[in-house]
Design an enzyme around this catalytic site. Structure first.
Site, PDB file in Angstrom:
ATOM      1  N   PHE A   1       0.843  -1.195   0.000  1.00 34.30           N
ATOM      2  CA  PHE A   1       0.000   0.000   0.000  1.00 34.30           C
ATOM      3  C   PHE A   1       0.877   1.243   0.000  1.00 34.30           C
ATOM      4  CE2 PHE A   1      -2.446  -3.473   1.699  1.00 34.30           C
ATOM      5  CZ  PHE A   1      -3.716  -3.297   1.179  1.00 34.30           C
TER       6      PHE A   1
ATOM      7  N   VAL B   1       2.290  -1.762   4.483  1.00 34.36           N
ATOM      8  CA  VAL B   1       2.011  -0.343   4.322  1.00 34.36           C
ATOM      9  C   VAL B   1       3.340   0.395   4.339  1.00 34.36           C
ATOM     10  CG1 VAL B   1       0.806   1.602   5.390  1.00 34.36           C
ATOM     11  CG2 VAL B   1      -0.142  -0.712   5.596  1.00 34.36           C
ATOM     12  N   CYS B   2       3.570   1.245   3.367  1.00 35.19           N
ATOM     13  CA  CYS B   2       4.834   1.993   3.305  1.00 35.19           C
ATOM     14  C   CYS B   2       4.936   2.953   4.482  1.00 35.19           C
ATOM     15  CB  CYS B   2       4.930   2.778   2.010  1.00 35.19           C
ATOM     16  SG  CYS B   2       6.258   3.999   2.037  1.00 35.19           S
ATOM     17  N   VAL B   3       6.046   2.868   5.221  1.00 37.40           N
ATOM     18  CA  VAL B   3       6.192   3.671   6.439  1.00 37.40           C
ATOM     19  C   VAL B   3       6.208   5.174   6.158  1.00 37.40           C
ATOM     20  CG1 VAL B   3       8.735   3.380   6.471  1.00 37.40           C
ATOM     21  CG2 VAL B   3       7.512   4.001   8.561  1.00 37.40           C
TER      22      VAL B   3
ATOM     23  N   ALA C   1       2.819   6.321   5.103  1.00 41.15           N
ATOM     24  CA  ALA C   1       1.877   6.154   6.207  1.00 41.15           C
ATOM     25  C   ALA C   1       2.023   7.276   7.242  1.00 41.15           C
ATOM     26  CB  ALA C   1       2.084   4.799   6.870  1.00 41.15           C
TER      27      ALA C   1
END
Lengths: 99, 128, 119
Positions: free
Chosen positions: C39, C77-79, C82
């Site tokens: 994501f 989820v990409c940090v 995010a």
């Protein structure tokens, strides 16, 4: 290669850009608002019919049905379901989404 | 450098397809952030700028007055990571009144047909 | 075949997450593997457990959580994306994990196909 277009041809140039960059023999799948390019009697119809000389054009039937466009799909455009979408992605070496 | 040194031993051709102008949306910046990470993986990386994507590498960007970070200089840093295949699509460039002198970084101008052939060779296409 | 999935838009505003979900279900039903669902961009908004749609609508977030549980999917989820958008461990929905962009490149390398869903 499988090219995916999810934008209406009346709103964006994604389909036009796809057609400029897809080599002959490629598969083009119209999904989401991209399905409006697959219909009869629109300003995009002639363009798509011409493209069908060089490409195989598919449409995601679920998105056609959702939008009330059943029965309007151009002859020669091949309907697929999600399983068919998966098969298209499987049978081509790479997938390019024209977002 | 290299192919043998790649972590997984696999070298794939990755093309980043950029079709959106900078600042109006975040896609240009977040695409660039992926490219910077990709540099560490020793893959075969190229960037294509098509449609409004050609504006991403236009010279003279000055974002002071919009209060947004100007990330355009980062494209110049890509060469330090051995990412130097930057392709600008000719017809897109011309349609926008730009010439090969208008870019902030060395780019190769490719016609749609030339770019199609390159795209066809890719293993992975990431479009933003 | 191993599929990698990239989702670049949030739930509800765009159909991207819905289409990706149907694609993943169909791929699993055909016996394919999903190497990872990544994501990115506003796609990270698919991972907040604070999502609470009206009862007669689908819950896009829970639907991913349930599918992940059932099929042991790796939802990443990409940090950076995010944190920019206020998605963190405290509000992360079940079945998702936060990690770096390197996971997306790894998916490109390891999956047989990467399919992107976005705007």
């Amino acid at each position: 290669m499988l090219h995916i277009v999810n934008k209406s041809p009346f709103e964006r140039n994604s389909l036009e850009s796809c057609l400029k960059h897809a080599v002959k023999g490629s598969a083009i799948l119209l999904i989401e608002d991209g399905i409006y390019a697959a219909l009869k009697g629109t300003q995009a119809t002639a363009r798509v019919q011409a493209a069908m000389q060089d490409y195989t054009v598919y449409v995601l039937q679920a998105d056609v049905d959702a939008r009330g466009m059943k029965g309007r799909v151009l002859e020669g455009v091949k309907p697929v379901d999600y399983a068919g979408f998966v098969d298209l992605a499987t049978n081509h070496n790479a997938v390019q989404s024209w977002l | 450098m290299s192919e043998e040194m790649s972590e997984s031993g696999v070298v794939k051709k990755f093309m980043y397809v950029n079709r959106k102008a900078p600042y109006g949306t975040i896609y240009a910046l977040e695409s660039l952030e992926v490219v910077l990470i990709a540099a560490a993986f020793d893959q075969d990386v190229s960037l294509a700028f098509i449609d409004d994507g050609v504006y991403q590498v236009a010279k003279g960007q000055d974002t002071k007055s919009i209060g947004v970070k100007n990330f355009s200089s980062t494209y110049r840093a890509l060469d330090d990571y051995d990412i130097n295949k930057l392709y600008v699509q000719k017809e897109s460039m011309e349609a926008r009144g730009l010439t090969d002198k208008d870019f902030l970084v060395p780019v190769e101008i490719k016609t749609a047909a030339e770019l199609s052939a390159l795209m066809e060779q890719q293993d992975v296409l990431l479009s933003f | 075949m191993k599929f990698g999935i990239l989702i670049n838009e949030g739930p509800y505003t765009h159909q991207a997450s819905d289409t990706a979900f149907q694609f993943v279900k169909a791929a699993l039903a055909k016996g394919h593997q999903i190497q990872r669902v990544f994501f990115y961009n506003d796609g990270v908004n698919n991972a907040t457990k604070l999502t609470d749609p009206p009862q007669d609508d689908r819950n896009i977030v829970n639907r991913w959580s349930e599918l992940a549980k059932e099929h042991k999917l790796d939802l990443v989820v990409c940090v950076a994306a995010a944190l920019r958008r206020g998605i963190r461990e405290d509000n992360l929905a079940a079945g998702f994990r936060i990690s770096g962009l390197g996971q997306l490149i790894e998916t490109g390398i390891q999956a047989d196909r990467l399919v992107t869903f976005g705007d």
